[in-house]
Scaffold this active site. Structure first.
Site, PDB file in Angstrom:
ATOM      1  N   TRP A   1     -22.724  13.521   9.521  1.00  0.00           N
ATOM      2  CA  TRP A   1     -21.721  13.260   8.490  1.00  0.00           C
ATOM      3  C   TRP A   1     -21.914  14.169   7.284  1.00  0.00           C
ATOM      4  O   TRP A   1     -23.033  14.435   6.856  1.00  0.00           O
ATOM      5  CB  TRP A   1     -21.808  11.812   8.015  1.00  0.00           C
ATOM      6  CG  TRP A   1     -21.494  10.787   9.048  1.00  0.00           C
ATOM      7  CD1 TRP A   1     -22.366   9.885   9.583  1.00  0.00           C
ATOM      8  CD2 TRP A   1     -20.237  10.535   9.670  1.00  0.00           C
ATOM      9  NE1 TRP A   1     -21.720   9.086  10.497  1.00  0.00           N
ATOM     10  CE2 TRP A   1     -20.408   9.466  10.571  1.00  0.00           C
ATOM     11  CE3 TRP A   1     -18.974  11.117   9.557  1.00  0.00           C
ATOM     12  CZ2 TRP A   1     -19.374   8.956  11.347  1.00  0.00           C
ATOM     13  CZ3 TRP A   1     -17.939  10.610  10.331  1.00  0.00           C
ATOM     14  CH2 TRP A   1     -18.132   9.554  11.210  1.00  0.00           C
TER      15      TRP A   1
ATOM     16  N   THR B   1       0.847  -1.184   0.000  1.00  0.00           N
ATOM     17  CA  THR B   1       0.000   0.000   0.000  1.00  0.00           C
ATOM     18  C   THR B   1       0.882   1.234   0.000  1.00  0.00           C
ATOM     19  O   THR B   1       2.069   1.168   0.322  1.00  0.00           O
ATOM     20  CB  THR B   1      -0.912   0.019   1.232  1.00  0.00           C
ATOM     21  OG1 THR B   1      -0.102   0.121   2.417  1.00  0.00           O
ATOM     22  CG2 THR B   1      -1.760  -1.238   1.315  1.00  0.00           C
TER      23      THR B   1
ATOM     24  N   GLU C   1      -5.470  -4.586  -1.397  1.00  0.00           N
ATOM     25  CA  GLU C   1      -5.805  -5.785  -0.634  1.00  0.00           C
ATOM     26  C   GLU C   1      -6.719  -6.734  -1.394  1.00  0.00           C
ATOM     27  O   GLU C   1      -6.952  -7.865  -0.957  1.00  0.00           O
ATOM     28  CB  GLU C   1      -6.485  -5.383   0.677  1.00  0.00           C
ATOM     29  CG  GLU C   1      -5.582  -4.676   1.670  1.00  0.00           C
ATOM     30  CD  GLU C   1      -5.490  -3.172   1.466  1.00  0.00           C
ATOM     31  OE1 GLU C   1      -5.060  -2.461   2.389  1.00  0.00           O
ATOM     32  OE2 GLU C   1      -5.844  -2.695   0.359  1.00  0.00           O
TER      33      GLU C   1
ATOM     34  N   LYS D   1     -17.258  15.210  10.099  1.00  0.00           N
ATOM     35  CA  LYS D   1     -18.326  15.106  11.096  1.00  0.00           C
ATOM     36  C   LYS D   1     -18.541  16.478  11.715  1.00  0.00           C
ATOM     37  O   LYS D   1     -17.703  16.979  12.462  1.00  0.00           O
ATOM     38  CB  LYS D   1     -17.978  14.083  12.164  1.00  0.00           C
ATOM     39  CG  LYS D   1     -19.189  13.646  12.990  1.00  0.00           C
ATOM     40  CD  LYS D   1     -18.884  12.408  13.800  1.00  0.00           C
ATOM     41  CE  LYS D   1     -20.143  11.860  14.449  1.00  0.00           C
ATOM     42  NZ  LYS D   1     -19.896  10.608  15.206  1.00  0.00           N
TER      43      LYS D   1
END
Length: 548
Positions: free
Chosen positions: A439, A180, A324, A434
């Protein structure tokens, strides 16, 4: 016993060589255009396997690559895993310290390095305190390099035979490895077995994946060092397609030329690549008539991009995945009952990340640990599992505990799922804003802002706020010559027409460029660090702009 043959990569090349021996592989290299056939490619793959064996590479050893997209890099894709070793593609755009960590952590035996990247690798190696001492280097060109003590590739394989006796490799054998980008810490290694890459290839070839057939000409612009160019070299080989590799640092003009001259039908890359091609086409006479599909991933494709290609009879196929996941997870094909829908409805579906591909399962979990309804409004973290999804990171037990649960990968992507099953990424878990306990989707605001003709790029991040915890601020790269005062007003008015007041950015800051990660994604972490200034929003939020 029937059905005992393991699922490995080798049969894909055997099929291409046997059935499509005359089909071409074309590569833009440092020294010009290279062109050869599957039959000739298979011979060179055999020579490379012999050469690696002669250099002491054994099953299980890791062989690194530090290369752009070209045919010699492609030769390692089948030679290394088919002899039982593990191909480790290294991202040359990472910082030196990350490259040092990756090479040391993976314990690479040999690294194939592109001539133009030899200096970068030498720079990383020079600060390694001996960590590169046991690594041999092969420069993927015909001439030596001044930066590293490296064997030229052609000398490395010269004199070896084309009849390598390929071993029987188990489907659980480690075949690939990719790290990654490490934007939130040290890069994490992901290993792919033969069976994982076989499964991923077969799934992508289905009609609901990214199918590639023997009449396709496939050009992966997504880097081969980034999750195997999204698996396209394997899929194109399995499908018997012609390959076209754009080589080192291709400019929009290089891509346009290859599309025209080689008849490219399918290509893939991040949105910034296609924005560059669009600009080039607007200034030059470019023939895109052969092009059928542009696969876009790594970031959301603006609706305006989809419409631009639609006007030229080219389908933009939105996809999503992760390192992944080897990496494909969703593709935004239209379901059969939507093909007769109005254009705006279709555009809305196609601009989402899409439908989970055959073979994978998903669930979306909210903050209370419950699965969300598929109503297109509820948010939650996307979890996935399947035969090509990893269940652990290489030598990172602390990350394993945080990111995996009962065989599920916790992706860190916050998504909604609409009643038709289309997933849409609302944000990364670390990027969602937030404000006052509610949200705000930074991605949704970014896409809305980038729909304006005078906006080249835009990123929205949460800035600390004493009362509301966080408030959104938009960082905008204006197009050349844009009237900035007018642009702020129009962007603000457009957002106000579609979103509640408390979603609206409290400020619009103009910047020269949105910082990018090593894989071309927007790096909001860099923006947050650079602009972590509460004064950007303090006192600017009216009382009625707070969430109810």
């Amino acid at each position: 016993m029937p059905g005992t043959t393991d699922q490995t990569l080798r049969p894909f090349l055997w099929r291409a060589e046997t059935l499509y021996g005359d089909t071409e592989i074309v590569s833009r290299n440092h020294d010009g255009l290279q062109r050869y056939t599957y039959s000739e490619y298979a011979d060179r793959v055999s020579q490379l396997a012999y050469a690696l064996e002669g250099a002491g590479i054994e099953p299980g050893d890791r062989v690194g690559t530090f290369c752009w997209n070209h045919a010699r890099h492609f030769e390692t894709y089948f030679a290394v895993p088919s002899m039982g070793a593990q191909l480790h593609t290294i991202n040359p755009l990472l910082p030196d310290e990350h490259i040092r960590y990756i090479v040391d952590n993976a314990d690479d035996e040999i690294i194939f390095v592109d001539p133009s990247l030899a200096g970068k690798l030498a720079s990383a190696a020079s600060g390694a305190d001996g960590e590169f001492d046991d690594v041999d280097f092969v420069v993927v060109g015909s001439e030596p390099t001044d930066h590293l003590e490296a064997t030229p590739y052609e000398s490395f394989i010269d004199g070896y035979g084309t009849d390598y006796d390929w071993p029987d490799v188990d489907e659980d054998q480690r075949a690939g490895m990719c790290y990654t980008s490490g934007t939130t810490g040290k890069p994490k290694g992901v290993e792919y077995t033969q069976g994982m890459l076989w499964s991923h290839t077969m799934a992508t070839l289905t009609p609901q994946g990214i199918p590639m057939a023997d009449d396709d000409v496939v050009m992966p612009v997504v880097p081969m060092f980034h999750v195997n160019a999204w698996g396209m070299p394997f899929s194109a080989t399995a499908g018997g397609s012609k390959h076209v590799y754009p080589g080192p640092s291709p400019e929009p003009g290089d891509l346009a030329t290859l599309i025209e001259e080689e008849g490219v039908t399918i290509t893939a890359g991040v949105p910034t690549v296609w924005l560059g091609l669009m600009e080039y086409c607007q200034e030059n006479d470019v023939d895109l008539s052969s092009l059928e599909t542009v696969v876009v991933g790594g970031a959301a494709a603006p609706k305006s991009m989809i419409e631009w290609f639609d006007d030229r009879d080219v389908e933009v196929l939105h996809a999503w995945g992760m390192t992944e996941m080897a990496p494909i997870g969703t593709v935004a094909h239209l379901k059969a009952d939507l093909r007769g829908a109005d254009y705006e409805t279709q555009l809305d579906k196609r601009s989402k990340q899409g439908l989970i591909v055959p073979g994978l399962e998903f669930r979306v979990i909210d903050e209370s640990g419950e699965e969300i309804p598929h109503d297109g409004e509820a948010f939650g973290e996307l979890w996935v599992r399947g035969p090509w999804v990893t269940t652990e990171y290489f030598e990172r037990p602390e990350a394993n505990e945080a990111d995996f649960e009962d065989g599920w990968l916790k992706t860190g992507d916050v998504v909604t799922v609409d009643p038709d099953g289309y997933l849409q990424i609302v944000d990364r878990a670390k990027d969602v804003i937030k404000s006052g306990g509610e949200w705000i989707s930074s991605v949704e605001l970014e896409n809305a802002i980038m729909a304006h003709d005078d906006v080249a790029e835009a990123a929205v991040v949460g800035v600390p706020h004493e009362r509301w915890q966080e408030r959104p601020v938009a960082f905008v790269v204006p197009s050349e010559g844009a009237d900035r005062d007018r642009l702020i007003k129009e962007v603000t008015d457009d957002l106000a027409a579609d979103y509640p007041k408390w979603w609206l950015p409290d400020d619009v800051e103009f910047i020269e460029e949105v910082p990018k990660t090593a894989t071309g994604k927007f790096s909001k972490k860099d923006i947050r660090e650079r602009y972590a200034d509460q004064s950007l929003v303090d006192g600017k939020v009216p009382e009625d702009a707070a969430p109810e």
